[in-house]
Design an enzyme around this catalytic site. Structure first.
Site, PDB file in Angstrom:
ATOM      1  N   ARG A  49     -32.097   2.350  -2.799  1.00 56.52           N
ATOM      2  CA  ARG A  49     -33.370   2.719  -1.818  1.00 56.52           C
ATOM      3  C   ARG A  49     -33.116   3.051  -0.317  1.00 56.52           C
ATOM      4  O   ARG A  49     -33.835   3.769   0.081  1.00 56.52           O
ATOM      5  CB  ARG A  49     -33.924   1.223  -1.411  1.00 56.52           C
ATOM      6  CG  ARG A  49     -35.284   0.729  -2.479  1.00 56.52           C
ATOM      7  CD  ARG A  49     -34.945  -0.746  -2.530  1.00 56.52           C
ATOM      8  NE  ARG A  49     -33.624  -0.926  -3.336  1.00 56.52           N
ATOM      9  CZ  ARG A  49     -33.356  -0.952  -4.633  1.00 56.52           C
ATOM     10  NH1 ARG A  49     -34.321  -0.444  -5.354  1.00 56.52           N
ATOM     11  NH2 ARG A  49     -32.137  -1.135  -5.172  1.00 56.52           N
ATOM     12  N   THR A  50     -31.992   2.566   0.089  1.00 57.10           N
ATOM     13  CA  THR A  50     -31.959   3.098   1.606  1.00 57.10           C
ATOM     14  C   THR A  50     -31.468   4.402   1.569  1.00 57.10           C
ATOM     15  O   THR A  50     -32.083   5.125   2.593  1.00 57.10           O
ATOM     16  CB  THR A  50     -30.723   2.158   2.081  1.00 57.10           C
ATOM     17  OG1 THR A  50     -30.815   0.702   1.736  1.00 57.10           O
ATOM     18  CG2 THR A  50     -30.396   2.293   3.586  1.00 57.10           C
ATOM     19  N   LYS A  78      -8.471  11.593  -0.293  1.00 50.19           N
ATOM     20  CA  LYS A  78      -6.954  12.176   0.217  1.00 50.19           C
ATOM     21  C   LYS A  78      -6.446  11.387   1.253  1.00 50.19           C
ATOM     22  O   LYS A  78      -5.459  11.856   1.771  1.00 50.19           O
ATOM     23  CB  LYS A  78      -7.219  13.788   0.410  1.00 50.19           C
ATOM     24  CG  LYS A  78      -7.891  14.195  -0.766  1.00 50.19           C
ATOM     25  CD  LYS A  78      -8.146  16.055  -0.087  1.00 50.19           C
ATOM     26  CE  LYS A  78      -9.137  16.621  -0.813  1.00 50.19           C
ATOM     27  NZ  LYS A  78      -9.485  17.762  -0.254  1.00 50.19           N
ATOM     28  N   ARG A  99     -23.586   3.940   5.604  1.00 52.42           N
ATOM     29  CA  ARG A  99     -23.317   2.632   4.903  1.00 52.42           C
ATOM     30  C   ARG A  99     -21.828   2.321   4.826  1.00 52.42           C
ATOM     31  O   ARG A  99     -21.189   3.548   4.064  1.00 52.42           O
ATOM     32  CB  ARG A  99     -24.036   2.241   3.744  1.00 52.42           C
ATOM     33  CG  ARG A  99     -23.605   1.129   2.888  1.00 52.42           C
ATOM     34  CD  ARG A  99     -24.720   0.634   1.665  1.00 52.42           C
ATOM     35  NE  ARG A  99     -25.880   0.306   2.343  1.00 52.42           N
ATOM     36  CZ  ARG A  99     -26.987  -0.129   1.555  1.00 52.42           C
ATOM     37  NH1 ARG A  99     -26.827  -0.294   0.287  1.00 52.42           N
ATOM     38  NH2 ARG A  99     -28.235  -0.588   1.995  1.00 52.42           N
TER      39      ARG A  99
END
Ligand code: CP
Length: 301
Positions: A49-50, A78, A99
């Site tokens: 959703r976000t 990496k 996030r």
């Protein structure tokens, strides 16, 4: 407002401005044009959703999106640092929505870059854009934010949405009941802040009367991914399961909210009752995130 990192950074006036703009954008999305603006979505953790409501919000306002969806296939594999990734993304975009599993990651990035940074969830800490859309949803369903009785139910220890929501509602004289297993109670520093702000709250382990008195039942998932010990999760994973039958004696205006995703904490028979409001809540994410993007990009009228 240069960044959106924590609900604690927002005044009541700023919250009300964002709510007003979200309402206006829901009615008339064409009033703001973000064409030629680019949003970078940096998602080091899973999201449906976000991330997608931010993408939808940006695109519906005419903007563009570049996205890092998890770290697989990126140079994080990496060994690239968060700081280096963010500093480069800031050169590719006008705003970063991120996030990350580490608490404080969004604030850290905001100190490294010159574009606005939005915290789309940092570990178990905060999820301010969720709380703003929750406020929008509450006002839409109750007609007010003032003086409401709210039951916050489930994983109050690891649930960043409830941490943010407690601060988001604080200016509006709420009465909270926190319902959780003993091992998943609201963190002590948040309870201490609520006491200092004079916000009344009760802590309970059983639902019972809480349901009868509530204007809002805010149900959360037990956050399996944040438990250091799988056995501890197994003990509490079915702690609260809301069924349609449990909602027979509730207030007429009561609405069940959930930030989603749900696992089993709200049975699907609740979806067909007048109390279910979590899909409207998810939709409201687009309007509120449009308001946030427009404000941080200096386009709010
Ligand atoms: N409510 C919420 O943050 O949902 P996602 O994890 O799917 O983004």
């Amino acid at each position: 407002m240069n960044n959106l990192i924590s609900m604690r950074d927002l005044s009541a006036d700023k919250i009300l401005q964002l709510l007003k703009l979200a309402e206006s954008l829901e009615k008339n999305p064409n009033q703001i044009d973000l064409s030629r603006r680019v949003m970078a979505a940096l998602f080091y953790e899973a999201s449906t959703r976000t991330r997608m409501s931010f993408e939808s919000a940006m695109k519906r306002l005419g903007g563009e999106v570049i996205a890092m969806v998890g770290t697989a296939g990126t140079s994080v594999e990496k060994g690239e640092t968060l700081s280096d990734t963010a500093r480069v993304m800031a050169r590719y975009s006008d705003i970063i929505v991120m996030r990350h599993p580490n608490e404080g990651a969004a604030r850290y990035v905001s100190e490294q870059v010159d574009v606005p940074v939005v915290n789309a969830g940092d570990g178990a800490n905060q999820h301010p854009t969720q709380s703003l859309l929750d406020l929008y949803t509450i006002i839409r369903s109750q007609g007010t934010l003032e003086g409401l009785n709210l039951a916050l139910i489930g994983d109050l220890k690891y649930g960043r949405t409830v941490h943010s929501l407690a601060y988001a509602l604080a200016p509006f004289k709420p009465e909270f009941t926190f319902v959780s297993p003993k091992s998943l109670q609201m963190p002590k520093h948040i309870l201490s802040d609520l006491r200092k702000m004079g916000i009344p709250f009760k802590e309970k382990t059983k639902l019972e009367k809480t349901v009868k008195d509530a204007d809002i039942m805010y149900v959360t998932r037990i956050q399996r991914e944040r438990f250091p010990d799988r056995e501890e999760y197994e003990k509490v994973k079915n702690a609260y399961i809301i069924t349609a039958e449990m909602l027979t004696n509730v207030k007429d205006n009561m609405k069940v909210l959930h930030p989603l995703p749900r696992v089993n904490e709200i049975t699907t028979d609740v979806d067909d009752t007048q109390y279910a409001y979590y899909f409207d809540q998810a939709e409201n994410g687009v309007y509120m995130r449009q308001a946030i993007l427009a404000t941080l990009l200096g386009e709010a009228k």
